[in-house]
Design a protein around this motif. Structure first.
Motif, short mmCIF file in Angstrom:
data_model
loop_
_atom_site.label_atom_id
_atom_site.label_comp_id
_atom_site.label_asym_id
_atom_site.label_seq_id
_atom_site.Cartn_x
_atom_site.Cartn_y
_atom_site.Cartn_z
N GLY A 147 1.29 -7.62 0.29
CA GLY A 147 -0.11 -7.88 0.00
C GLY A 147 -1.06 -7.32 1.04
O GLY A 147 -0.68 -7.01 2.18
N PHE A 148 -2.33 -7.20 0.63
CA PHE A 148 -3.37 -6.74 1.54
C PHE A 148 -3.82 -7.93 2.39
O PHE A 148 -4.33 -8.93 1.89
CB PHE A 148 -4.56 -6.19 0.76
N SER A 149 -3.64 -7.80 3.70
CA SER A 149 -4.01 -8.87 4.62
C SER A 149 -5.50 -8.80 4.92
O SER A 149 -6.18 -7.83 4.55
CB SER A 149 -3.22 -8.71 5.92
N PRO A 150 -6.06 -9.81 5.59
CA PRO A 150 -7.49 -9.77 5.93
C PRO A 150 -7.87 -8.54 6.74
O PRO A 150 -9.01 -8.06 6.65
CB PRO A 150 -7.69 -11.06 6.72
N GLU A 151 -6.93 -8.02 7.52
CA GLU A 151 -7.24 -6.83 8.32
C GLU A 151 -7.50 -5.60 7.43
O GLU A 151 -8.21 -4.68 7.83
CB GLU A 151 -6.09 -6.52 9.28
N PHE A 152 -6.89 -5.58 6.25
CA PHE A 152 -7.03 -4.45 5.34
C PHE A 152 -8.16 -4.64 4.34
O PHE A 152 -8.76 -3.67 3.86
CB PHE A 152 -5.73 -4.22 4.56
N ALA A 153 -8.42 -5.89 3.96
CA ALA A 153 -9.36 -6.16 2.88
C ALA A 153 -10.79 -5.91 3.32
O ALA A 153 -11.13 -5.95 4.50
CB ALA A 153 -9.19 -7.60 2.40
N GLU B 193 6.86 3.14 19.03
CA GLU B 193 5.73 3.12 18.11
C GLU B 193 5.65 1.80 17.36
O GLU B 193 4.55 1.26 17.14
CB GLU B 193 5.86 4.30 17.12
N ARG B 194 6.80 1.25 16.98
CA ARG B 194 6.78 -0.05 16.30
C ARG B 194 6.25 -1.13 17.23
O ARG B 194 5.49 -2.02 16.81
CB ARG B 194 8.17 -0.39 15.78
N ALA B 195 6.62 -1.04 18.48
CA ALA B 195 6.10 -2.00 19.44
C ALA B 195 4.59 -1.82 19.62
O ALA B 195 3.86 -2.80 19.78
CB ALA B 195 6.81 -1.82 20.79
N GLY B 196 4.12 -0.56 19.56
CA GLY B 196 2.69 -0.31 19.65
C GLY B 196 1.93 -0.91 18.48
O GLY B 196 0.82 -1.46 18.65
N LEU B 197 2.50 -0.83 17.27
CA LEU B 197 1.88 -1.44 16.10
C LEU B 197 1.83 -2.97 16.26
O LEU B 197 0.82 -3.62 15.95
CB LEU B 197 2.64 -1.08 14.83
N ALA B 198 2.93 -3.54 16.72
CA ALA B 198 2.96 -4.99 16.90
C ALA B 198 1.96 -5.43 17.96
O ALA B 198 1.33 -6.48 17.84
CB ALA B 198 4.38 -5.43 17.26
N ALA B 199 1.80 -4.61 19.01
CA ALA B 199 0.90 -4.98 20.11
C ALA B 199 -0.55 -5.06 19.66
O ALA B 199 -1.33 -5.85 20.22
CB ALA B 199 1.05 -3.98 21.25
N ILE B 200 -0.95 -4.26 18.65
CA ILE B 200 -2.34 -4.33 18.18
C ILE B 200 -2.48 -5.27 16.99
O ILE B 200 -3.53 -5.32 16.36
CB ILE B 200 -2.86 -2.93 17.81
N GLY B 201 -1.43 -6.01 16.69
CA GLY B 201 -1.49 -7.00 15.63
C GLY B 201 -1.37 -6.45 14.24
O GLY B 201 -1.76 -7.12 13.26
N PHE B 202 -0.79 -5.24 14.07
CA PHE B 202 -0.64 -4.68 12.73
C PHE B 202 0.38 -5.50 11.97
O PHE B 202 1.47 -5.78 12.47
CB PHE B 202 -0.19 -3.23 12.81
N PRO B 203 0.06 -5.90 10.71
CA PRO B 203 0.98 -6.78 9.96
C PRO B 203 2.38 -6.17 9.83
O PRO B 203 2.53 -5.02 9.40
CB PRO B 203 0.30 -6.90 8.59
N ASN B 204 3.39 -6.94 10.23
CA ASN B 204 4.80 -6.52 10.13
C ASN B 204 5.07 -5.22 10.87
O ASN B 204 5.98 -4.47 10.51
CB ASN B 204 5.21 -6.38 8.66
N GLY B 205 4.27 -4.95 11.90
CA GLY B 205 4.38 -3.67 12.60
C GLY B 205 5.76 -3.42 13.18
O GLY B 205 6.23 -2.28 13.20
N ILE B 206 6.44 -4.47 13.62
CA ILE B 206 7.73 -4.28 14.26
C ILE B 206 8.81 -3.87 13.26
O ILE B 206 9.87 -3.34 13.63
CB ILE B 206 8.15 -5.58 14.99
N ASP B 207 8.54 -4.06 11.92
CA ASP B 207 9.54 -3.75 10.89
C ASP B 207 9.29 -2.43 10.17
O ASP B 207 10.10 -2.04 9.32
CB ASP B 207 9.57 -4.87 9.85
N ILE B 208 8.18 -1.77 10.45
CA ILE B 208 7.82 -0.56 9.70
C ILE B 208 8.70 0.60 10.15
O ILE B 208 8.71 0.98 11.33
CB ILE B 208 6.33 -0.24 9.88
N GLN B 209 9.41 1.17 9.21
CA GLN B 209 10.36 2.24 9.52
C GLN B 209 9.82 3.63 9.23
O GLN B 209 10.33 4.61 9.76
CB GLN B 209 11.65 2.01 8.73
N GLN B 210 8.81 3.73 8.34
CA GLN B 210 8.19 5.03 8.05
C GLN B 210 6.68 4.83 7.94
O GLN B 210 6.22 3.77 7.51
CB GLN B 210 8.72 5.62 6.74
#
Length: 814
Positions: free
Chosen positions: A466-472, A627-644
């Motif tokens: 789903g689209f989180s508040p960060e995206f909406a 890069e996944r750690a960088g996404l998680a550090a800025i609070g990107f939803p599920n950033g640590i699990d994004i593979q592509q």
């Protein structure tokens, strides 16, 4: 260019062709009275010229005019597939299960994506669709956001005009490759009803369709045309497919294995579509007019099996893993997904679709001075749902159905145009417009994007998060334009037109575009024509702000989390993304028109389209742990699990080059017997100019240049003897290359055959029986690994995946 000509002659000699009578009457009743192709080519065209007296063969650019009769003869009940069949330069993919791209199908014209093709209705711009084409499976079309061609009932149309030439200077942004205009009927009386039932030979997908049109009699000074369509299309399945994992589960007596673990072929589709077209004369000069549409529908696709454990050589899905956070204060229970889905699960991804528009205008088309004032509103919305799935990170508290959010495109436009006949041979035209676009990303329910207490399991609704508040949010873009054109007959045999347009966008600055087109008539039978033009396309709001998180099938039956990032956003900057800029283009075309003898017409047009700063969705790239750690550090939803990840970028300069050949001939055998022959060929090359951008490997460059057929063609004949008509058509797709991972799967040329027999011996009734893809040809698979996961047909085939289709049609006119 000489090489192209020789290839054209060679291909014609061996029957490499596709059929479309390029020029037909624009009213059903009139089309029945057309005697020869030379009479038909007197059709007056609306698109491509500001003159009201230009016929198809008088035009300085390539235009196809398709009648309702031709559209009906294709056996299709949507405009997408009818155009794909009739116009070889146009194609529309039928995608198997590619998220939103399964609901709004990606189209191309002359190898250019949907947002390089402008859709008009009654000569006025249509609004964009809300869905951005993320999952087209091809680098040249991924990421486009164009209009939806499948929201208008075909029975409402008096004609479809296809302008195969750059026209940004005339119509504005998005007209880089051409313009398609849907002209609505303006009848005063009468009507018709068309009903169809059909089904694929061996894959199901039974379809019921009924359309109706009525002209409400309002006297001599007014008209009101109403049209509606209801379509009910069941899913088509690859019943021959064997999912190795599902077969192994069944053999082990595991309960609850889904019936179709491979997913569907064609999606489920139900829709109601309505259109009105009205006008009233106010005195002797003014006309108040209005037209619009409303469509509501639903569509859904079944995603592939998430199996509970390794079986049949295919791995178990990560949602079934054990969590280190079970039996902790955050999640005191033991989570066992097999208790909910013991045999695995196949997420069902659905979209509730709605499209509406209304345009009101006032015009004066009498005398030398003509003017037109109009205002329009358009809206396109998709509300997503996903069921039969899970948010594994929520454990026992996860629902199995989610609302991931919605997408909405809204547009408002005000337009003023005026033309003046300086002399009988010179027309001056000018206008101004203001347009506001709003793109809204609606937030999904919390469970659809939440990372729950079992944070070592996949988060969000599996399949489409789903689209989180960060995206909406709601995002606006406004623009205005001023434009002008002069069309002059310099001599009785030489016409010249020049157009210019200044357009300014609040986000992307301004642009000046121009076009010059000319036609030389060397004799009554032969004319030369050509044009040069520049174009401009500002990124659509959905490309600037759109984002998604989806699960993609890998080559081993497993799934990986794929993210589309907002270009230039903090998340995208982790991977080097920059903000978007407008695309610009330069078009050239040159051609000829030949009407050498009665009943015969041939046009041949060469073209070249150069686009700078081409806006494309980058190929998927694997993420690193850093890069996944960088996404998680800025609070990107599920950033640590994004593979592509993928994102939009302007990093390429491209060139499209090719030609269109269209030829029609009518031969009359006797007073009640005749045959219409139609031949049309499109040859189209796509090239990358300059060095490839980062992420475009040599294989992806090859896919970009050879990933669609260079040759498309069609040859058809329609023979009428008394009350019986027989249509036969051969549709050809040339060879192409399918990139699968790092290797190419060769795709050989294929020719499909269609046939239809119509009986008109009952007063006001036409009965037809027909077949599309008569010999039930399927595309090849994508290799052994995916075939073991049930994907036995290429899900990105250029001609569909469900095989042959037979149908019955009945038409009643009154």
């Amino acid at each position: 260019m000489s090489k192209l000509i020789s290839e054209l002659l060679l291909s014609s000699a061996v029957g490499l062709a596709i059929a479309v009578p390029a020029h037909a009457q624009t009213d059903v009743a009139d089309s029945e009275n057309v005697e020869t192709a030379t009479e038909a080519d007197k059709d007056i065209v609306v698109v491509g010229t500001r003159r009201k007296d230009r016929s198809v063969t008088d035009s300085a650019v390539a235009i196809d005019v398709l009648s309702p009769e031709q559209i009906s003869e294709t056996g299709y009940t949507d405009v997408n597939d009818a155009l794909r069949t009739l116009v070889p330069a146009f194609n529309a993919q039928r995608l198997q299960g590619n998220d939103g791209s399964s609901f709004v199908r990606p189209i191309t014209l002359r190898g250019s994506p949907a947002d390089h093709v402008l859709l008009l209705m009654n000569g006025k711009r249509r609004h964009r669709a809300s869905i951005v084409q993320i999952g087209t499976g091809h680098a040249s079309t991924s990421g486009s956001q164009g209009q939806d061609f499948n929201v208008i009932p075909p029975i409402a149309l008096s004609s479809v005009e296809v302008l195969r030439d750059g026209a940004s200077a005339q119509y504005g942004s998005d007209a880089i490759a051409g313009v398609i205009n849907l002209e609505l009927k303006r009848a005063r009386t009468g009507g018709s009803v068309i009903a169809q039932v059909g089904e694929y030979y061996e894959t199901g997908g039974r379809t019921y369709d009924i359309q109706g049109h009525v002209a409400v009699p309002l006297g001599d000074r007014a008209y009101l045309n109403l049209a509606a369509q209801y379509t009910d299309q069941a899913k088509a399945y690859a019943f021959k497919a064997v999912h190795a994992g599902a077969a192994a589960l069944r053999a082990a007596n595991v309960p609850g294995v889904p019936a179709h673990p491979e997913g569907n072929l064609d999606p489920l589709y139900r829709a109601f579509k309505g259109v009105f077209n009205a006008g009233i004369e106010l005195g002797d000069e003014l006309e108040l007019y209005a037209f619009g549409n409303y469509m509501t529908g639903e569509s859904s696709v079944t995603f592939g099996l998430r199996q509970p454990f390794a079986a049949g050589g295919l791995s178990g899905h990560s949602t079934y893993g054990n969590s280190a956070f079970d039996l902790t204060p955050a999640h005191p229970q033991q989570f066992n997904l097999a208790a909910i889905y013991p045999g695995g699960f196949t997420p069902e991804f659905g979209g509730d679709l709605e499209d509406a528009s209304v345009l009101v205008g006032l015009r004066d088309e009498q005398g030398r001075l003509k003017w037109d004032l109009s205002a329009r509103y358009g809206r396109n919305t998709v509300d997503y749902t996903i069921t039969n799935t899970i948010n594994a990170s929520m454990g026992v508290n996860s629902p199995t159905a989610f609302k991931p959010g919605s997408l909405t495109q809204r547009e408002i436009q005000f337009d003023a145009e005026v033309s003046y006949e300086l002399t009988d041979t010179i027309l001056a035209f000018a206008g101004a417009s203001y347009r506001k676009e709003t793109y809204v990303i609606g937030q999904g329910d919390r469970a659809s994007y939440l990372t729950g207490p079992l944070r070592d399991l996949p988060a969000g609704s599996n399949g489409f998060q789903g689209f989180s508040p960060e995206f909406a949010g709601s995002f606006d873009s406004t623009s205005y334009a001023v434009f002008g054109e002069v069309d002059a007959d310099i001599t009785p045999w030489w016409n010249l037109s020049v157009a210019a347009r200044f357009e300014d966008y609040d986000q992307f600055g301004d642009n000046f575009s121009y076009k010059a087109a000319t036609r030389f008539e060397l004799s009554e039978a032969f004319a030369l024509r050509g044009s040069v033009s520049t174009g401009f396309r500002a990124p659509a709001a959905g490309q600037v702000f759109g984002t998604s998180l989806t699960s993609q099938l890998d080559g081993m039956g497993g799934f990986i989390l794929d993210a589309v990032l907002v270009p230039g956003s903090p998340a995208a900057q982790v991977f080097g993304s920059q903000s978007l800029v407008p695309e610009t283009s330069f078009n050239m075309s040159a051609g000829m028109v030949f009407t050498g003898f009665e009943g015969f017409l041939t046009t041949l047009d060469f073209y070249q389209i150069d686009v700078d700063d081409r806006l494309l969705l980058t190929p998927s790239r694997n993420t690193t742990a850093t890069e996944r750690a960088g996404l998680a550090a800025i609070g990107f939803p599920n950033g640590i699990d994004i593979q592509q990840v993928r994102y939009f970028q302007n990093e390429m300069d491209t060139r499209v080059r090719g030609f269109d050949l269209v030829s029609t001939y009518r031969h009359r055998w006797s007073t009640n017997a005749s045959t219409d022959f139609s031949l049309a060929v499109n040859y189209n090359e796509q090239h990358l100019r300059g060095s490839p951008p980062p992420g475009f490997s040599p294989a992806i460059v090859t896919e970009f240049e050879r990933g669609t057929p260079r040759w498309r063609g069609n040859f058809s004949t329609t023979t009428k003897v008394g009350d019986v008509a027989l249509m036969a058509r051969a549709v050809h797709y040339g060879a192409w290359r399918r990139l699968d991972g790092a290797t190419f799967l060769p795709r050989k040329a294929v020719t499909l055959f269609d046939a239809e027999v119509t009986y008109s011996g009952i007063r006001n009734v036409d009965l037809s029986i027909g077949a599309r893809n008569l010999f039930n040809i399927f595309p090849p698979d994508r290799g052994a690994a995916r075939a073991r996961a049930g994907l036995i047909y290429d899900n990105h085939s250029v001609f569909g995946v469900a095989g042959g289709f037979y149908y019955l049609n009945a038409k009643f006119s009154f």
